[in-house]
Design an enzyme around this catalytic site. Structure first.
Site, mmCIF file in Angstrom:
data_model
loop_
_atom_site.group_PDB
_atom_site.id
_atom_site.type_symbol
_atom_site.label_atom_id
_atom_site.label_comp_id
_atom_site.label_asym_id
_atom_site.label_seq_id
_atom_site.Cartn_x
_atom_site.Cartn_y
_atom_site.Cartn_z
ATOM 1 C CG ASP A 1 64.354 10.052 102.019
ATOM 2 O OD1 ASP A 1 65.460 10.081 101.453
ATOM 3 O OD2 ASP A 1 63.761 8.996 102.307
ATOM 4 C CG ASP B 1 47.962 28.402 78.234
ATOM 5 O OD1 ASP B 1 48.612 27.474 77.718
ATOM 6 O OD2 ASP B 1 48.319 29.595 78.182
ATOM 7 C CG ASP C 1 51.939 27.178 74.889
ATOM 8 O OD1 ASP C 1 50.909 27.114 75.581
ATOM 9 O OD2 ASP C 1 52.657 28.192 74.840
ATOM 10 C CG HIS D 1 55.712 32.133 73.464
ATOM 11 N ND1 HIS D 1 56.062 30.805 73.379
ATOM 12 C CD2 HIS D 1 54.474 32.155 74.026
ATOM 13 C CE1 HIS D 1 55.098 30.047 73.869
ATOM 14 N NE2 HIS D 1 54.110 30.844 74.256
ATOM 15 C CG HIS E 1 57.321 31.542 77.282
ATOM 16 N ND1 HIS E 1 56.849 32.753 76.835
ATOM 17 C CD2 HIS E 1 56.248 30.909 77.819
ATOM 18 C CE1 HIS E 1 55.553 32.850 77.099
ATOM 19 N NE2 HIS E 1 55.169 31.744 77.704
ATOM 20 C CE1 TYR F 1 43.131 36.406 78.584
ATOM 21 C CE2 TYR F 1 44.180 38.276 77.489
ATOM 22 C CZ TYR F 1 44.063 36.905 77.685
ATOM 23 O OH TYR F 1 44.879 36.048 76.991
ATOM 24 C CD GLU G 1 49.489 29.357 73.486
ATOM 25 O OE1 GLU G 1 50.704 29.606 73.518
ATOM 26 O OE2 GLU G 1 48.817 29.073 74.519
#
Length: 446
Positions: A47, A267, A278, A361, A368, A396, A415
């Site tokens: 529901d 991010d 982004d 990207h 994306h 990393y 980014e």
């Protein structure tokens, strides 16, 4: 004091959606029609449904935000080339879920040539497709496939009465996605606004961050800012990774406690009128970079800034990625995390132990975003004015015995969102601090 509200950009006008439909129809061969279903509500639990999010191609061509709609494009049809089927007006349902557009609202508010409610769809749709010899539709959509199969059955039955045969169907997505690669000025304005909201949220998270908070508490600060500024919410699952969690590229648990002398990677981006921001930023939980953090962060930042400066018409994302790989590899060697010659470490791909993803990207209605990255198997697509991309290098460092202790478990990504212009580029996300001195000054004042 409540945060200041940002001024909202203009919405995309119905005329721009009409121009898109006309440009798409101009690419169809004679006798072809195109169908694009919208999204439906998805059940979350008994529901209750997930928040509705329109299918991006359908929205790109109509601007309609209601579920269970269908667009049919019929080039040359005298009664109207664009037809939309929409939810039935239903006073009982509308008292529960809100007013529906109905056929009249679709025509008057969205500039659609002709609209019908879904109660009339079975009767009207088969007639609309009579005489079409080729259908374009999204081949990943089961509803569209069912419509095509029914149209084929009707056409085969009609052949006995002398009506044209339906030859088959082709994928509509390559045509639409090629169009979506180049953003209009209004789309750029919406992406810029999503980027500004996203930047404000990252600033808020930096100011809030302190040792002992949980990752999800920074997530709450980010997403509060998104909605406060009029975004529908996050454009994708928010990533808040403290310490070694930052080395998990799609970490979304956001459940750990933030510890002293560690970094936190965020991010996160807002979705505004379905257009995505982004941004990734990485900063010290306690507000000050230590020596090893500062050194590794500067390697990533330098690579990102040089990559952004390279963005211009004619450059390819392959060119940009290769430059980033060189810069990061050189930095890893300088810090003692790799040994030997830069080109040798690129050739044997040993740098990929620390840099696992691509640099860029497309960005747009989807975080994306759609569109081919190559013109053919051998040729990378050159950038053109109106494209919007991300630039997001990262390093990393695993927690393994051969890694110097000072760098173990450190994940750094930076980014930004970049619009390609005729003369170069525009950084849409410049409002989010990324220089070491800027971050430290901001966090000290929190």
């Amino acid at each position: 004091m409540l945060p200041e509200l940002l001024p909202r950009p203009a919405a995309i006008a119905p005329e721009e959606y009409r121009q898109r439909r006309e440009a798409l129809m101009a690419q169809l061969p004679k006798g072809a029609a195109l169908i694009v279903p919208g999204a439906s509500l998805v059940t979350r639990s008994h529901d209750s449904e997930y928040a509705f999010r329109q299918q991006s191609d359908f929205y790109y061509l109509t601007g309609i935000q209601e579920p269970d709609a269908l667009l049919v494009l019929l080039p040359g049809r005298e009664a109207g080339q664009s037809v939309v089927f929409c939810q039935d007006r239903d006073p009982t349902m509308e008292s529960w879920t809100g007013r529906r557009l109905g056929a009249h609202g679709v025509e008057s508010l969205h500039g659609i040539d002709q609209a019908f409610e879904n109660a009339d769809r079975d009767e009207q749709l088969s007639g609309l497709l009579v005489g079409c010899d080729l259908l374009y539709l999204p081949l990943d959509n089961s509803e569209a496939i069912s419509i095509a199969e029914e149209a084929l059955a009707n056409a085969q039955a009609g052949q006995r009465r002398g009506k044209p045969a339906l030859k088959g169907w082709l994928d509509s997505r390559p045509l639409i996605h090629e169009m979506r690669l180049i953003k209009s000025p209004t789309e750029i304005a919406l992406l810029r606004h999503a980027a500004v909201i996203s930047a404000q949220a990252h600033i808020r998270a930096m100011r809030t961050c302190r040792v002992g908070l949980s990752e999800y508490q920074l997530q709450a600060e980010l997403e509060h800012e998104f909605v406060w500024q009029g975004a529908s919410g996050p454009a994708y699952s928010t990533i808040v990774g403290g310490g070694a969690n930052a080395c998990v590229l799609h970490y979304i648990e956001n459940s750990a406690v933030l510890k002293p002398d560690t970094l936190v990677l965020i991010d996160a981006g807002a979705e505004f009128d379905l257009y995505a921001g982004d941004i990734t930023r990485t900063f010290p939980v306690n507000g000050r970079f230590n020596e090893a953090q500062r050194a590794l962060y500067q390697v990533v930042l330098d690579a990102q800034e040089r990559a952004i400066q390279a963005v211009a018409p004619g450059v390819t994302l392959v060119d940009i990625h290769q430059g980033v790989a060189w810069d990061l590899t050189a930095g890893l060697i300088a810090l003692g995390l790799l040994e030997g010659d830069v080109q040798a470490r690129i050739d044997d791909e040993s740098y990929r132990r620390f840099y696992l993803h691509s640099t860029s990207h497309w960005l747009g209605l989807d975080v994306h975003d759609v569109g081919s990255y190559r013109l053919d198997e051998e040729t990378p697509r050159p950038l053109m004015a109106g494209m919007v991309i991300t630039i997001e290098p990262g390093l990393y460092i695993p927690c393994e015995d051969d890694i110097p202790v000072a760098y173990r478990g450190m994940g750094i990504r930076i980014e930004d969102n970049i619009a390609v212009t005729s003369s170069g580029h525009e950084v849409l996300t410049s409002g989010a601090p990324k220089q070491i001195a800027e971050i430290e000054a901001l966090m000290v004042k929190k």
